[in-house]
Design a protein around this motif. Structure first.
Motif, PDB file in Angstrom:
ATOM      1  N   HIS A   5      16.075  27.494   6.867  1.00 29.43           N
ATOM      2  CA  HIS A   5      16.520  27.997   8.123  1.00 29.43           C
ATOM      3  C   HIS A   5      16.596  26.783   9.169  1.00 29.43           C
ATOM      4  O   HIS A   5      17.536  26.947  10.087  1.00 29.43           O
ATOM      5  N   ASP A  29      20.435  26.077  12.294  1.00 25.67           N
ATOM      6  CA  ASP A  29      20.259  27.080  13.312  1.00 25.67           C
ATOM      7  C   ASP A  29      21.514  27.860  13.754  1.00 25.67           C
ATOM      8  O   ASP A  29      21.596  28.881  14.251  1.00 25.67           O
ATOM      9  N   ALA A  32      22.154  30.492  11.491  1.00 28.81           N
ATOM     10  CA  ALA A  32      21.350  31.581  11.614  1.00 28.81           C
ATOM     11  C   ALA A  32      21.580  32.430  12.797  1.00 28.81           C
ATOM     12  O   ALA A  32      21.379  33.568  12.815  1.00 28.81           O
ATOM     13  N   SER A  37      22.619  39.855  10.861  1.00 21.13           N
ATOM     14  CA  SER A  37      21.198  39.644  10.200  1.00 21.13           C
ATOM     15  C   SER A  37      21.164  40.587   9.067  1.00 21.13           C
ATOM     16  O   SER A  37      20.228  40.630   8.380  1.00 21.13           O
ATOM     17  N   PRO A  43      16.958  34.209   5.420  1.00 22.20           N
ATOM     18  CA  PRO A  43      17.945  33.268   6.313  1.00 22.20           C
ATOM     19  C   PRO A  43      18.788  32.766   4.892  1.00 22.20           C
ATOM     20  O   PRO A  43      18.305  32.564   3.673  1.00 22.20           O
TER      21      PRO A  43
END
Length: 201
Positions: A5, A29, A32, A37, A43
């Motif tokens: 992640h 990041d 992510a 989602s 992740p």
């Protein structure tokens, strides 16, 4: 190099190999925040080098009676017992349904990080790549090294010298993975020390 992640890039800032490449330290990041989602369980994992960002995510398997084949309705959802055809169908559905979004995300990431983006999924421990970049690498080999490649070709292990070279690199990477990871860790520590050092000498 693999990223979870969060992650940092490796390499020597200012080196000729990466002189014109954006720093991918925040790529985990960024992805992510950019990836939907509901695509993966947990992740995504990133594998980054100078040429490519590989995005891997664990694909959820059928878990409800509505999603599972009629013959399995009422059983507990055990990924190991999900038929291979069901897994292949889920992978195909994900690949096709997410294609436009993945192309858009890849274009944005390539603009941001200066690297191509490849996609893949893992399903019950099995890794399936949708796309992958093959980068030609030029090298000069003396006769002893050429003989190694020619032996692999003559024995039918590889189709050509280039195929034999790729095979030996893969084999060496498998057997030296722990050492390579220690080397990358050491390089990251050097980068951190350099960043913390005095700016004006």
């Amino acid at each position: 190099m693999k990223y979870g992640h969060r992650g940092r890039g490796f390499g020597r800032p200012g080196g000729w190999q990466q002189a014109d490449l954006p720093d991918p330290a925040d790529a985990a990041d960024w992805f992510a925040g950019r990836l939907p989602s509901d695509w993966f369980e947990g992740p995504a994992t990133l594998e980054i080098d100078r040429d490519e960002i590989v995005v891997l995510g664990e694909l959820p398997l059928p878990s409800t009676e509505a999603e599972r084949p009629a013959a399995e309705a009422g059983d507990d959802a055990d990924p190991a017992e999900v038929p291979q055809a069901t897994r292949e169908g889920r992978i195909a559905r994900f690949r096709e349904s997410t294609r436009p979004a993945r192309m858009q995300i890849a274009a944005e990431a390539q603009h941001r990080y200066g690297r191509s983006v490849a996609w893949g999924v893992t399903v019950n421990g099995e890794r399936i790549m949708f796309t992958h970049l093959a980068v030609p690498v030029m090298t000069r080999l003396r006769q002893p090294e050429r003989k190694v490649l020619d032996t692999l070709v003559d024995a039918g292990v590889a189709r050509s010298r280039s195929d034999a070279l790729a095979w030996t690199v893969k084999l060496a990477g498998q057997h030296a993975e722990s050492w390579l990871e220690e080397l990358r860790d050491a390089m990251r520590k050097v980068d951190e020390l350099r960043a913390e050092g005095p700016r004006d000498l």
